[in-house]
Design a protein around this motif. Structure first.
Motif, short mmCIF file in Angstrom:
data_model
loop_
_atom_site.label_atom_id
_atom_site.label_comp_id
_atom_site.label_asym_id
_atom_site.label_seq_id
_atom_site.Cartn_x
_atom_site.Cartn_y
_atom_site.Cartn_z
N ARG A 84 -57.89 -25.50 -14.20
CA ARG A 84 -59.10 -25.21 -14.98
C ARG A 84 -60.26 -24.89 -14.05
NH1 ARG A 84 -56.79 -29.52 -17.66
NH2 ARG A 84 -58.31 -31.07 -16.93
N HIS A 85 -60.72 -23.67 -14.13
CA HIS A 85 -61.88 -23.19 -13.38
C HIS A 85 -62.34 -21.92 -14.09
CE1 HIS A 85 -64.31 -21.36 -10.24
NE2 HIS A 85 -64.36 -22.53 -9.66
N PRO A 86 -63.54 -21.92 -14.66
CA PRO A 86 -63.97 -20.79 -15.50
C PRO A 86 -63.87 -19.42 -14.84
CG PRO A 86 -65.49 -22.62 -15.74
CD PRO A 86 -64.57 -22.98 -14.61
N SER A 87 -64.39 -19.29 -13.63
CA SER A 87 -64.39 -17.99 -12.96
C SER A 87 -62.98 -17.53 -12.64
CB SER A 87 -65.23 -18.04 -11.68
OG SER A 87 -66.57 -18.34 -11.97
N MET A 88 -62.18 -18.43 -12.07
CA MET A 88 -60.82 -18.06 -11.70
C MET A 88 -59.96 -17.80 -12.93
SD MET A 88 -60.54 -17.56 -8.55
CE MET A 88 -58.79 -17.25 -8.71
N ARG A 89 -60.19 -18.52 -14.01
CA ARG A 89 -59.43 -18.28 -15.25
C ARG A 89 -59.72 -16.88 -15.77
NH1 ARG A 89 -57.40 -21.14 -19.85
NH2 ARG A 89 -56.04 -19.60 -20.85
N ALA A 90 -61.00 -16.48 -15.73
CA ALA A 90 -61.37 -15.15 -16.22
C ALA A 90 -60.78 -14.05 -15.36
CB ALA A 90 -62.89 -15.03 -16.27
N ILE A 91 -60.82 -14.24 -14.04
CA ILE A 91 -60.28 -13.23 -13.14
C ILE A 91 -58.77 -13.13 -13.28
CG2 ILE A 91 -59.88 -12.69 -10.71
CD1 ILE A 91 -62.70 -13.84 -10.16
N ALA A 92 -58.10 -14.27 -13.24
CA ALA A 92 -56.64 -14.26 -13.34
C ALA A 92 -56.19 -13.70 -14.68
CB ALA A 92 -56.09 -15.67 -13.14
N GLY A 93 -56.96 -13.97 -15.72
CA GLY A 93 -56.60 -13.48 -17.04
C GLY A 93 -56.62 -11.97 -17.16
N SER A 94 -57.33 -11.33 -16.24
CA SER A 94 -57.43 -9.87 -16.28
C SER A 94 -56.35 -9.18 -15.44
CB SER A 94 -58.80 -9.43 -15.76
OG SER A 94 -58.92 -9.65 -14.35
N LEU A 95 -55.52 -9.98 -14.75
CA LEU A 95 -54.56 -9.42 -13.81
C LEU A 95 -53.17 -9.27 -14.42
CD1 LEU A 95 -55.49 -11.53 -10.64
CD2 LEU A 95 -56.29 -9.24 -11.23
N THR A 96 -52.49 -8.18 -14.04
CA THR A 96 -51.08 -8.01 -14.38
C THR A 96 -50.24 -8.66 -13.29
OG1 THR A 96 -50.87 -5.94 -13.14
CG2 THR A 96 -51.61 -5.79 -15.45
N ASP A 97 -48.95 -8.76 -13.52
CA ASP A 97 -48.05 -9.29 -12.49
C ASP A 97 -48.13 -8.44 -11.22
OD1 ASP A 97 -47.24 -11.26 -14.22
OD2 ASP A 97 -45.34 -10.31 -14.75
N GLU A 98 -48.23 -7.13 -11.39
CA GLU A 98 -48.33 -6.24 -10.24
C GLU A 98 -49.63 -6.47 -9.47
OE1 GLU A 98 -47.08 -1.81 -9.92
OE2 GLU A 98 -49.24 -1.78 -10.36
N ASP A 99 -50.73 -6.68 -10.21
CA ASP A 99 -52.01 -6.96 -9.56
C ASP A 99 -51.92 -8.21 -8.69
OD1 ASP A 99 -53.25 -4.79 -10.83
OD2 ASP A 99 -53.96 -6.03 -12.50
#
Length: 233
Positions: A84-99
Motif C-alpha cells: 500500500r502506497h498511493p503514488s506507487m499504486r497509481a503508477i503500477a496500475g497504469s503499467l502493462t506486463d511488458e511495461d
C-alpha cells in the motif's frame, strides 16, 4: 525468536514472494524501451537522497542495479494492492506486463553500467550483536548481501536504512489505506498472536539495527541521476 528474525531479514526486501513464480515467468524486458518509459520514475528515483514525505518520511529506495525479477515482483505487488502506497499504486496500475518487464530491464542494466561492482565478500564483518541473526541470510542474498541466488530476491547491501526499516515495519500495520504490506509470510514473521491480538514480534530498535548495518555495506544498488535534471537554465 532467533530463527524467526533470521527468516525476517532474509525476506525483508522481497515484499511479495507469493508472486515470485509470476516474476520468473514474466516477459523478457527491453532496456532500451524501458529507458523511454522511465520518465515517470526519474522524479523520485533519479534524485540522490530524495526523500518522500507522504505517506511516510524516508528516502525512496535505490532501484538501479536491483534484479529485474525483483522489480517486476514489486510492481505487481503495488498493482494488486499487496503493497500500500498511493503514488506507487497509481503508477503500477497504469503499467502493462511488458511495461514492467521493460522498466525492470532498464534499471537492472543501469546499475551495471554505473559505478563499481560490490565486493565478493563482506567489506564489513558481521557485528557480534547481529551475527547470529544475519549469517543465515547469506544463503539467499549472497555472502555480501548483494548477489542473491536469484534476481527475484532483493539486493540489500547499500539500501537506505530508513527505507529498509519502514519496509519491515509496514508488515505490522493494519487498517491504513496508505501504508502496509499484506504478504502472509512476512506478516507471520513480524506479528505474533497473543490473547487474541496481533503484536509485533520484534522491537523497533532491533529492526533499526539490522537496517543500519545493511545500509552501510557497499553494494550494487545506486541512484543514477538523470542528466537533464541537472542542466542549468
Amino acid at each position: 525468536m532467533k530463527k524467526a528474525l533470521l527468516t525476517l531479514i532474509a525476506l525483508a526486501g522481497a515484499g511479495t514472494f507469493s508472486t515470485l513464480s509470476q516474476a520468473q515467468d514474466a516477459k523478457t524486458g527491453d532496456a532500451a524501451r524501458g529507458k523511454g518509459k522511465a520518465q515517470m520514475c526519474i522524479g523520485c528515483h533519479s534524485i540522490v537522497g530524495y526523500q518522500a514525505s507522504f505517506p511516510e518520511v524516508y528516502k525512496v529506495p535505490k532501484i538501479a542495479g536491483q534484479g529485474a525479477k525483483y522489480i517486476v515482483t514489486s510492481l505487481q505487488a503495488y498493482q494488486k494492492g499487496e503493497r500500500r502506497h498511493p503514488s506507487m499504486r497509481a503508477i503500477a496500475g497504469s503499467l502493462t506486463d511488458e511495461d514492467m518487464a521493460d522498466l525492470a530491464a532498464f534499471y537492472e542494466q543501469q546499475g551495471k553500467a554505473e559505478g563499481t561492482a560490490a565486493p565478493e565478500q563482506l567489506a564489513t564483518p558481521l557485528p557480534d550483536a547481529l551475527k547470529d541473526r544475519l549469517l543465515a541470510c547469506t544463503a539467499c542474498h549472497g555472502p555480501n548481501f548483494s548477489k542473491p541466488i536469484d534476481t527475484a530476491y532483493p539486493r540489500l547491501a547499500g539500501q537506505h536504512a530508513d527505507y529498509l526499516y519502514a519496509t519491515l515495519r509496514a508488515y505490522t500495520i493494519d487498517g491504513n489505506p496508505h501504508v502496509g504490506r499484506a504478504n502472509a509470510v512476512m506478516r507471520s514473521q513480524v506479528l505474533q498472536e497473543s490473547e487474541g491480538k496481533k503484536k509485533p514480534t520484534f522491537s523497533n530498535t532491533e529492526l533499526k539495527q539490522v537496517a543500519a548495518y545493511l545500509s552501510k555495506l557497499p553494494g550494487d544498488l545506486k541512484t543514477v541521476p538523470e542528466p537533464r535534471l541537472h542542466k542549468q537554465h
